[in-house]
Motif scaffolding. Sequence first.
Motif, PDB file in Angstrom:
ATOM      1  N   VAL A 213       0.840  -1.200   0.000  1.00 58.97           N
ATOM      2  CA  VAL A 213       0.000   0.000   0.000  1.00 58.97           C
ATOM      3  C   VAL A 213       0.877   1.253   0.000  1.00 58.97           C
ATOM      4  O   VAL A 213       0.609   2.218  -0.707  1.00 58.97           O
TER       5      VAL A 213
ATOM      6  N   LEU B 192      -7.504  -0.644   5.018  1.00 63.02           N
ATOM      7  CA  LEU B 192      -7.024  -1.977   4.644  1.00 63.02           C
ATOM      8  C   LEU B 192      -7.270  -2.964   5.782  1.00 63.02           C
ATOM      9  O   LEU B 192      -7.801  -4.058   5.568  1.00 63.02           O
TER      10      LEU B 192
ATOM     11  N   LEU C 257      -8.745  -3.935  -2.562  1.00 54.04           N
ATOM     12  CA  LEU C 257      -8.138  -3.358  -1.361  1.00 54.04           C
ATOM     13  C   LEU C 257      -7.817  -1.882  -1.583  1.00 54.04           C
ATOM     14  O   LEU C 257      -7.475  -1.484  -2.702  1.00 54.04           O
TER      15      LEU C 257
END
Length: 191
Positions: free
Chosen positions: A27, A89, A121
């Motif tokens: 991420v 997340l 996600l």
Amino acid sequence: MGLHLSQIDEADELLTDDPLALLIGMVLDQQIPLERAFAAPFELTRRLGRSLDAADLAGMDPEELAAVFSIQPALHRFPAAMAQRTQKLCQIVIDSYDGDAARVWTGAADGKDLLKRVAALPGFGIQKAKIFVALLGKQLGVEAPGWQEATAPFGDAGSYLSVADIVDPQSRDKVRDYKKQLKAAAKTAVS
């Protein structure tokens, strides 16, 4: 085989052993050097004084987590936004995968399903999702049928296109060279 994305042994060990750490690192892998992004989950555990836990992170006061991300050197160029994305997340990991980040991939029926799960996600567009699934397949032995086709071209053997291909400093340099070539080509096309 372990991952070598941060180029820091302890951080790479955490990425290899902790699926949530790996998801968080991915991420954060945008607009900062990849080594810094993938070292951040280890630094986050150090700052928190405990292991990463989806319920713990999702339940933290958002301002408190943003403050942890903002301690200098900040975990990301945009610490508050990335702290928020990390919490989202973690909430999805709790709600959809019973708090077990590995279930994102262990429960996938095939490569297309896995790609769909990852792309859902926060912080994962389709290209980043393909790269992450290719990383799982190439380096962590995740064998969802059809993962290579679902991740093309990132799943191709012998390529140096993304973090999925980084196994040492030399392969990291090849990936960087490829990305520099892409940027140069894009500049030329715009001119």
